[in-house]
Design a protein around this motif. Structure first.
Motif, PDB file in Angstrom:
ATOM      1  N   LEU A 138     -50.402 -59.667 -27.210  1.00 32.87           N
ATOM      2  CA  LEU A 138     -49.521 -58.904 -26.328  1.00 32.87           C
ATOM      3  C   LEU A 138     -49.167 -59.714 -25.087  1.00 32.87           C
ATOM      4  O   LEU A 138     -48.047 -59.650 -24.581  1.00 32.87           O
ATOM      5  CB  LEU A 138     -50.192 -57.587 -25.931  1.00 32.87           C
ATOM      6  CG  LEU A 138     -50.449 -56.594 -27.070  1.00 32.87           C
ATOM      7  CD1 LEU A 138     -51.174 -55.361 -26.548  1.00 32.87           C
ATOM      8  CD2 LEU A 138     -49.128 -56.178 -27.728  1.00 32.87           C
ATOM      9  N   ASP A 139     -50.128 -60.495 -24.587  1.00 31.76           N
ATOM     10  CA  ASP A 139     -49.877 -61.312 -23.401  1.00 31.76           C
ATOM     11  C   ASP A 139     -48.839 -62.390 -23.682  1.00 31.76           C
ATOM     12  O   ASP A 139     -48.061 -62.765 -22.800  1.00 31.76           O
ATOM     13  CB  ASP A 139     -51.191 -61.950 -22.928  1.00 31.76           C
ATOM     14  CG  ASP A 139     -51.083 -62.516 -21.520  1.00 31.76           C
ATOM     15  OD1 ASP A 139     -50.295 -61.978 -20.715  1.00 31.76           O
ATOM     16  OD2 ASP A 139     -51.782 -63.500 -21.224  1.00 31.76           O
ATOM     17  N   ALA A 179     -45.499 -61.035 -23.010  1.00 31.81           N
ATOM     18  CA  ALA A 179     -45.317 -60.464 -21.678  1.00 31.81           C
ATOM     19  C   ALA A 179     -44.553 -61.465 -20.811  1.00 31.81           C
ATOM     20  O   ALA A 179     -44.399 -62.640 -21.176  1.00 31.81           O
ATOM     21  CB  ALA A 179     -46.676 -60.147 -21.053  1.00 31.81           C
ATOM     22  N   PRO A 180     -44.033 -61.035 -19.661  1.00 32.86           N
ATOM     23  CA  PRO A 180     -43.336 -61.962 -18.757  1.00 32.86           C
ATOM     24  C   PRO A 180     -44.245 -63.117 -18.343  1.00 32.86           C
ATOM     25  O   PRO A 180     -45.463 -62.963 -18.234  1.00 32.86           O
ATOM     26  CB  PRO A 180     -42.973 -61.084 -17.554  1.00 32.86           C
ATOM     27  CG  PRO A 180     -42.946 -59.690 -18.089  1.00 32.86           C
ATOM     28  CD  PRO A 180     -43.998 -59.650 -19.164  1.00 32.86           C
ATOM     29  N   MET A 182     -46.750 -62.394 -14.168  1.00 36.68           N
ATOM     30  CA  MET A 182     -47.258 -61.029 -14.209  1.00 36.68           C
ATOM     31  C   MET A 182     -47.625 -60.500 -12.816  1.00 36.68           C
ATOM     32  O   MET A 182     -47.592 -59.309 -12.571  1.00 36.68           O
ATOM     33  CB  MET A 182     -48.487 -60.961 -15.117  1.00 36.68           C
ATOM     34  CG  MET A 182     -48.176 -61.174 -16.597  1.00 36.68           C
ATOM     35  SD  MET A 182     -47.098 -59.898 -17.280  1.00 36.68           S
ATOM     36  CE  MET A 182     -48.169 -58.466 -17.215  1.00 36.68           C
TER      37      MET A 182
END
Length: 203
Positions: free
Chosen positions: A148-149, A152-153, A156
């Motif tokens: 998921l990371d 992600a942007p 963070m």
């Protein structure tokens, strides 16, 4: 017009379409999957018994790239690292499916076969039976979060005030904000896990 030479549906196609749908919508329903496949919902039930079996087909698609053909005859540390990195790549390609796959019971024989290989790797490496499943669970939890990371942007933490968080501000100044952030975090975390697992080995 006669029957088509190639069936409109098969289990492999259903599993692949379900993965795509989960990625796009973050959810999985029978009507939505049928629409994506261009068939009526009733047509799906000729191939699957319901939503649980569709999730199983999604797992089967991922397992094709996470251990079915892996070489397990290697030291436990390199074997676990290899498995974790392959697992990460597969889940990072389908982040929307992670919540579905991580919470459904693992009842499929092909999953049992893969975990059997991991368990054998750890037992042969010297882990006692009571440590094997916790090691596998800890590693999988880390991999799922890292997947998921990866999507992600790259940044963070933002708008951090030096006045209220001076240490965090200093840390951020020494941390590159680029797409490689999550990959570097995974490398550090995996190294830490493997080091910690080594401490669990019986003297």
């Amino acid at each position: 017009m006669g029957r088509p030479r190639t069936p409109l549906l098969d289990r492999r196609r259903i599993g692949a379409a379900a993965l795509t749908l989960a990625d796009e919508k973050g959810a999985l329903t029978i009507p939505a999957l049928a629409r994506a496949l261009g068939v009526a919902p009733s047509a799906l039930y000729h191939h699957v018994s319901g939503r649980d079996e569709i999730i199983s087909l999604m797992r089967e698609e991922l397992v094709r790239t996470t251990g079915a053909d892996k070489v397990w005859a290697q030291p436990w540390e390199s074997g676990l690292e290899d498995w974790a990195r392959t697992y990460l790549s597969a889940f990072a390609a389908h982040p929307g499916a992670v919540p579905l796959l991580a919470t459904a019971p693992l009842a499929e024989p092909f999953m049992h076969a893969m975990y059997e290989k991991v368990a054998a790797l750890l037992v042969s490496g010297g882990f006692t039976a009571d440590k094997v499943l916790p090691v596998i669970t800890a590693l999988e939890s880390f991999v799922l979060g890292s997947a998921l990371d990866l999507v992600a942007p790259s940044v963070m933490l933002s708008d951090v005030s030096r006045d209220t968080a001076p240490h965090l501000s200093s840390v951020l100044e020494h941390t590159p904000a680029d797409p490689g952030r999550a990959a570097r975090a995974f490398d550090i975390g995996l190294r830490a896990l493997l080091t910690g697992f080594r401490d669990l080995l019986a003297p």
